[in-house]
Design an enzyme around this catalytic site. Structure first.
Site, mmCIF file in Angstrom:
data_model
loop_
_atom_site.group_PDB
_atom_site.id
_atom_site.type_symbol
_atom_site.label_atom_id
_atom_site.label_comp_id
_atom_site.label_asym_id
_atom_site.label_seq_id
_atom_site.Cartn_x
_atom_site.Cartn_y
_atom_site.Cartn_z
ATOM 1 C CB SER C 94 -0.823 0.084 1.384
ATOM 2 O OG SER C 94 -1.819 -1.011 0.888
ATOM 3 C CE LYS C 169 -5.407 -0.789 2.231
ATOM 4 N NZ LYS C 169 -4.221 -1.686 2.311
ATOM 5 C CE LYS C 237 1.521 2.844 4.537
ATOM 6 N NZ LYS C 237 1.599 1.309 3.904
#
Lengths: 291, 291, 291, 291
Positions: C94, C169, C237
């Site tokens: 990701s 995502k 993140k």
């Protein structure tokens, strides 16, 4: 004194010219924006940051953002390669505090002192030599370079260790951004409630709501004059540095983050080149009308 | 002039005393907080708002919030029942603009003029007679009462039709609240980044980030002196009126709403009685530490 | 098929083991976390990403963030140096969509195809082979690798061109973060209003407020079980990548930005290693008490 | 059972009809919206809430907001004037919990029991008799009326003391509003990043980001079908009650407050009559374009 100056843009050029006028011997990068103007005024030129560094005692940098400073100081043919005894670097750019510390540490390994010394005040004060310097770094180095900074600035304040200059500048920029946004928010409330924002401004500016932002920016909003001034794009750069600094220090910044997203709206509308007083446009988009 | 004054709290009492000192004949409600002090100073007393209204040409109200004004003016034995030719009501309370308009309209049906004239400045300026009045309502009535308001205030500004005074006050209060909060946010960033907030404050106060709030409130934050001043509980009342006004005018107030929720945090911690500079506590709660 | 797998952490290891179990010949980096377990299961090892790439037809990467992928693919002895005819890279990490596009473009110049294929589902679904792959890139390449991805995932969806996998995502992660935060906000309101959050949860989960987040995270909040699960640090993140993507696309993200700052609060309190359901702690800090 | 029903709007009418169909004897207010339809179905009519109350054992109210309930129950010729032994009031309206408690307390003084029992589900579930009741109040009274509520609802949950029903409904409405807004925020990010929101929705709906809101509202956003459904104006009413409840309980609601201000934007654009999925318009205004 023999002074190097790298970064001759809207701010750097008048700052460098003020140094020449004060009798200093300037060395700049040749073949760049602004270098001809400086050469005409008596500056000598060099081909690389390294060569500029080798030729001077004090080197001032005035660049757009952290990567530019890192490239000029630490990159190929960079300032660091021209390290010599007694060289002092003063970075007047507004950059990420973490970057200022990293560049400082790399220079320190080569025996070169560095201060971070961002300014507030904009082009008019750069021309007048009345900028405000917020300086981080070693106190003795600060004392040594203060007279030279005072040629370019009306105030030169030591705020702490290396990086503190930029932390201070970022605190400044967060306050300015949010103060502008809430002025637009409150004036929009007045306008939509049928009250003349000009009258509201006049009535409240002398009280606890009064601020430099109110006096500097609300008149621009009232006239819808959004030519810069200080461009949204630059304020976005600063607020992103504010948010990075806050994340690094685990210091929550809900209002700064909210206004940064308002600036995203401005960017979406193609207004990133306008003055930050154009934050008013965010509220106009939300309400579907101008005052 | 024969002047009625209803609402003799922290603000109202010194305002009323200044009117007596200037030679006006005061009439107040008896048996209430502050009425003895006024009686001692020469005011006469009446038992009901109706009776006060009947006895005077001009009636000033200085009450906590909209329901109080509605009760005193429109309630049983209220001012409206004492309506008579030439009576003028000046409501100096900070209330919802919609309430000011409603009370005005009810009085107008009985031939009584009304202005909304909230003030800024706090107790010290009430004592000194240097408040700032923001006045909404009929221009001729405004002209007529200005000399009397000038006894209590250093500035008396006509900002528009009835309700405009309170809209102006609310715009003021939104700006003040958000300016305080972002000052706390920025100073917390500095402190947690290892930079002395005192040094940051000193470095930025002269620039674009400078404001009356910065000078009035950051020193209190630095000393953690949160005794009021202007209490969070009152600022909550004002921000709720700001939000209601924004909802009524379809004027979005994202920053004001965010800071109002910060004040909820303060209330949760039992700090509603402290000065609004205690917004700093919101950031302390988030970071788990004081500067 | 001969398959390379780089990144044998909590997610990567079970994914790689599932491929071996399905009969594929695995090649991994030797001497790293997880490589012994894979070697024991029959994988062969190589010393560098380049050598892994040279040995396989398809290479899967499963790394923490953009810089890791850039280093493994484009760095010294990186995958790109092992480019050969027919090599396909599938990055299941990701990462920032802009980074996925940059790595793709660099590989394309060397004739290597790449898909970005981040997953949702967490460790249990990695073990079960029931992850959800969101895949961006060339449709023909997608068709070719789908059977292999189906070994590791219950669903494999093509969502658009390169980078689209990570955009998808990120949209997912923004929704998850904000849904968790508002669940904590609403349950805190119930608790502080004297209503049992467990009863509220039971009453509303079947209606329009129902969600996978509500069923997965509110029970953890009720028991204050904040062991991960999905760590706040990783969600930070992701949200930073969401915000970067939003800024790049001029797409304002006020709610995402607000929750990211709540996570700063969590980090300030030393809770970054806890499950993201610990966003409840933000509200506990604000109110000064647990439910 | 002899049942009174006051409030025969979009929701109340089908609820009342379901009671008749189940064999209950209904008494409604005559000469109002919906009363003819009920009379045709066999209900008898009375002229005042008082008269309805006098005629029944159980009285259900289904009204727009707190002031309506207060007027019908406590006003002139209100339900309270028809108090008699054994009367039970079930208020199915969604109102402020503080108002529910106040009305309950006034009725209790006259020996009348009251439950607050707001519903979720909308018109289709009102017609089908599959609403979800969230009920606050005395447990024995709850047991007694449950069979009757089950005629109108698929689930009837006791969540706590009087007011708890509405607290639960408000928690529900806060979650729904914020879940819708972040869905719009995330889908806008996808669209502006060049990824088809339909593909994103399909890829993420089965994972942790999945929710009833995602399935119910994103398809409407994709087709831009904003006819209600549940109107923004009603959701504004609910969120204002949420915020009031949060302020009363000192429970901060930053996300709810942010989305309430987004709804102000919708109201400013004349969209208050549309479905709450029209929160998408907030992001369209910010970005200046539709997907």
């Amino acid at each position: 004194m023999k002074v190097g100056f790298i970064g001759l843009g809207i701010m750097g050029r008048p700052m460098a010219l003020n140094l020449i006028e004060a009798g200093h011997e300037l060395v700049v990068l040749g073949g760049r924006t602004g270098s001809d103007a400086l050469a005409d005024a008596g500056a000598s030129t060099r081909a690389t940051p390294r060569a500029v560094a080798e030729a001077v005692e004090l080197l001032i940098t005035m660049l757009p953002n952290s990567p530019d400073v890192e490239e000029v100081v630490l990159g190929e043919n960079g300032v660091i390669e021209g390290a010599h005894d007694g060289l002092v670097v003063v970075d007047a750019s507004s950059i990420a505090p973490a970057s200022a510390r990293a560049v400082h540490d790399a220079l320190a390994e080569r025996g070169v002192a560095m201060l971070d010394a961002p300014v507030s005040g904009g082009e008019p004060k750069a021309v007048d030599g009345t900028l405000a310097f917020m300086v981080g770094g070693d106190a003795a180095v600060f004392e040594a370079v203060t007279p030279l900074l005072e040629v370019m600035g009306a105030s030169v304040t030591h705020v702490g260790a290396i990086g503190a200059g930029n932390i201070t500048k970022l605190a400044n920029q967060a306050i300015v951004a949010v103060n502008i946004a809430v002025a637009a928010e409150a004036m929009t409330l007045a306008a939509r409630s049928g009250v003349d924002p000009q009258a509201v401004y006049a009535a409240i500016r002398g009280g606890l709501a009064g601020s430099t932002v109110l006096d500097a920016k609300v008149p621009l909003m009232l006239e819808r004059r959004f030519d810069p001034g200080f461009r949204i794009a630059l304020h976005i750069k600063d607020l992103d540095n504010v948010l990075d600094a806050g994340h690094a220090a685990a210091s929550p910044l809900p209002l700064t983050a909210a206004v940064r997203e308002m600036m995203t709206t401005l960017a979406a509308g193609g207004h990133a080149g306008e003055d930050h007083s154009a934050l008013l446009r965010h509220y106009e988009k939300l309400t579907g009308e101008a005052w």
